[in-house]
Motif scaffolding. Structure first.
Motif, PDB file in Angstrom:
ATOM      1  N   MET A  38       0.841  -1.196   0.000  1.00 34.61           N
ATOM      2  CA  MET A  38       0.000   0.000   0.000  1.00 34.61           C
ATOM      3  C   MET A  38       0.876   1.245   0.000  1.00 34.61           C
ATOM      4  O   MET A  38       0.667   2.161  -0.806  1.00 34.61           O
ATOM      5  N   ASN A  39       1.876   1.303   0.871  1.00 31.60           N
ATOM      6  CA  ASN A  39       2.761   2.470   0.945  1.00 31.60           C
ATOM      7  C   ASN A  39       3.552   2.680  -0.339  1.00 31.60           C
ATOM      8  O   ASN A  39       3.821   3.818  -0.723  1.00 31.60           O
ATOM      9  N   LEU A  40       3.926   1.607  -0.996  1.00 35.83           N
ATOM     10  CA  LEU A  40       4.681   1.690  -2.238  1.00 35.83           C
ATOM     11  C   LEU A  40       3.863   2.346  -3.352  1.00 35.83           C
ATOM     12  O   LEU A  40       4.393   3.110  -4.155  1.00 35.83           O
ATOM     13  N   LEU A  41       2.570   2.060  -3.373  1.00 38.96           N
ATOM     14  CA  LEU A  41       1.743   2.443  -4.524  1.00 38.96           C
ATOM     15  C   LEU A  41       0.718   3.536  -4.254  1.00 38.96           C
ATOM     16  O   LEU A  41       0.149   4.085  -5.200  1.00 38.96           O
ATOM     17  N   ALA A 155       2.234 -15.310   0.614  1.00 36.86           N
ATOM     18  CA  ALA A 155       3.202 -14.261   0.979  1.00 36.86           C
ATOM     19  C   ALA A 155       4.289 -14.130  -0.084  1.00 36.86           C
ATOM     20  O   ALA A 155       4.634 -13.014  -0.498  1.00 36.86           O
ATOM     21  N   GLY A 156       4.818 -15.234  -0.547  1.00 38.21           N
ATOM     22  CA  GLY A 156       5.884 -15.204  -1.542  1.00 38.21           C
ATOM     23  C   GLY A 156       5.430 -14.684  -2.888  1.00 38.21           C
ATOM     24  O   GLY A 156       6.179 -14.009  -3.597  1.00 38.21           O
ATOM     25  N   HIS A 157       4.185 -14.981  -3.252  1.00 39.03           N
ATOM     26  CA  HIS A 157       3.636 -14.494  -4.519  1.00 39.03           C
ATOM     27  C   HIS A 157       3.575 -12.970  -4.513  1.00 39.03           C
ATOM     28  O   HIS A 157       3.970 -12.317  -5.478  1.00 39.03           O
ATOM     29  N   GLU A 158       3.097 -12.391  -3.419  1.00 38.96           N
ATOM     30  CA  GLU A 158       3.054 -10.935  -3.345  1.00 38.96           C
ATOM     31  C   GLU A 158       4.462 -10.339  -3.380  1.00 38.96           C
ATOM     32  O   GLU A 158       4.712  -9.352  -4.080  1.00 38.96           O
ATOM     33  N   LEU A 159       5.390 -10.931  -2.649  1.00 34.90           N
ATOM     34  CA  LEU A 159       6.762 -10.430  -2.655  1.00 34.90           C
ATOM     35  C   LEU A 159       7.362 -10.475  -4.061  1.00 34.90           C
ATOM     36  O   LEU A 159       8.041  -9.537  -4.485  1.00 34.90           O
ATOM     37  N   HIS A 161       5.783 -10.309  -6.966  1.00 33.97           N
ATOM     38  CA  HIS A 161       5.212  -9.268  -7.824  1.00 33.97           C
ATOM     39  C   HIS A 161       5.583  -7.866  -7.359  1.00 33.97           C
ATOM     40  O   HIS A 161       5.768  -6.974  -8.191  1.00 33.97           O
ATOM     41  N   ARG A 162       5.744  -7.661  -6.070  1.00 34.05           N
ATOM     42  CA  ARG A 162       6.171  -6.344  -5.597  1.00 34.05           C
ATOM     43  C   ARG A 162       7.589  -6.058  -6.085  1.00 34.05           C
ATOM     44  O   ARG A 162       7.903  -4.949  -6.511  1.00 34.05           O
ATOM     45  N   ARG A 163       8.444  -7.077  -6.053  1.00 37.03           N
ATOM     46  CA  ARG A 163       9.805  -6.901  -6.578  1.00 37.03           C
ATOM     47  C   ARG A 163       9.765  -6.531  -8.059  1.00 37.03           C
ATOM     48  O   ARG A 163      10.479  -5.636  -8.513  1.00 37.03           O
ATOM     49  N   LEU A 164       8.898  -7.197  -8.833  1.00 35.06           N
ATOM     50  CA  LEU A 164       8.772  -6.877 -10.257  1.00 35.06           C
ATOM     51  C   LEU A 164       8.232  -5.465 -10.469  1.00 35.06           C
ATOM     52  O   LEU A 164       8.666  -4.763 -11.397  1.00 35.06           O
ATOM     53  N   ILE A 165       7.296  -5.036  -9.630  1.00 27.61           N
ATOM     54  CA  ILE A 165       6.769  -3.667  -9.737  1.00 27.61           C
ATOM     55  C   ILE A 165       7.905  -2.667  -9.552  1.00 27.61           C
ATOM     56  O   ILE A 165       8.030  -1.702 -10.313  1.00 27.61           O
ATOM     57  N   TYR A 169       8.784  -1.634 -13.306  1.00 27.01           N
ATOM     58  CA  TYR A 169       7.859  -0.524 -13.485  1.00 27.01           C
ATOM     59  C   TYR A 169       8.442   0.749 -12.886  1.00 27.01           C
ATOM     60  O   TYR A 169       8.801   1.666 -13.607  1.00 27.01           O
ATOM     61  N   LEU A 170       8.522   0.792 -11.559  1.00 30.41           N
ATOM     62  CA  LEU A 170       8.897   2.037 -10.881  1.00 30.41           C
ATOM     63  C   LEU A 170      10.324   2.481 -11.193  1.00 30.41           C
ATOM     64  O   LEU A 170      10.592   3.681 -11.209  1.00 30.41           O
ATOM     65  N   ASN A 171      11.225   1.554 -11.439  1.00 29.15           N
ATOM     66  CA  ASN A 171      12.611   1.913 -11.755  1.00 29.15           C
ATOM     67  C   ASN A 171      12.898   1.932 -13.247  1.00 29.15           C
ATOM     68  O   ASN A 171      14.047   2.075 -13.653  1.00 29.15           O
TER      69      ASN A 171
END
Length: 183
Positions: A38-41, A155-159, A161-165, A169-171
């Protein structure tokens, strides 16, 4: 505290997800993850949330929708197996789910709200399972899995995809203003 699953408790294709979950209380990790995502996005504009790092790749909104849908499916598996289901639970086709959901029609805030509610449900459901239920083995998507392994997979699935974001995306130079990759 949920014990990390052994490698024989989930199909090999989930190994990356399980291995990326840090040590600690899984329920707290799940709660912290949701807040971190949430904080990331939270401050992204709607245009930024519809960024694709390459043609035919999902937008950030679609990634969040995918994470949420996958967690919904995994929670169903968690509930079913924890309650003793013996039948094979079906897999799903994530690209088709994303296509049919049309996640870009929602605001990013709406998608993050859905994700938050689904995560709260996951934590409550997983926290309600006793040790016997957590060790239950069932079959899903052609493989055998335990309830506790499903919690780690979520938990690992979210981690993942967050790493991929962050990385794709963001970088991305295009995300930072050199064009948005949308088609």
């Amino acid at each position: 505290m949920l014990k990390r699953p052994e490698v024989n408790e989930y199909p090999p294709y989930y190994k990356e997800y399980v291995n990326h979950v840090p040590e600690g209380d899984l329920l707290q990790i799940l709660d912290d993850q949701q807040k971190e995502t949430m904080n990331l996005l939270i401050d992204l504009s709607e245009d930024a949330a519809e960024f694709r790092y390459a043609l035919y790749k999902w937008t950030i909104k679609e990634v969040i929708g995918h994470i949420t849908d996958t967690e919904r499916i995994m929670c169903y598996r968690l509930l079913s197996i924890g309650r003793g289901e013996k039948e094979m639970l079906p897999g799903y086709h994530d690209d088709e789910y994303v296509k049919m959901a049309k996640f870009n029609r929602f605001t990013l805030q709406e998608l993050l709200h859905h994700q938050s509610l689904v995560r709260q449900h996951t934590i409550l459901l997983l926290g309600s399972m006793d040790n016997e239920a957590l060790r239950q083995r069932g079959r899903a998507n052609g493989g055998e899995v335990t309830v506790r392994a499903i919690g780690y997979i979520i938990a690992g699935h979210e981690l993942h995809h967050r790493r991929l974001i962050v990385e794709r995306y963001l970088n991305s130079g295009r995300f930072l203003g050199e064009g948005n990759g949308n088609a």
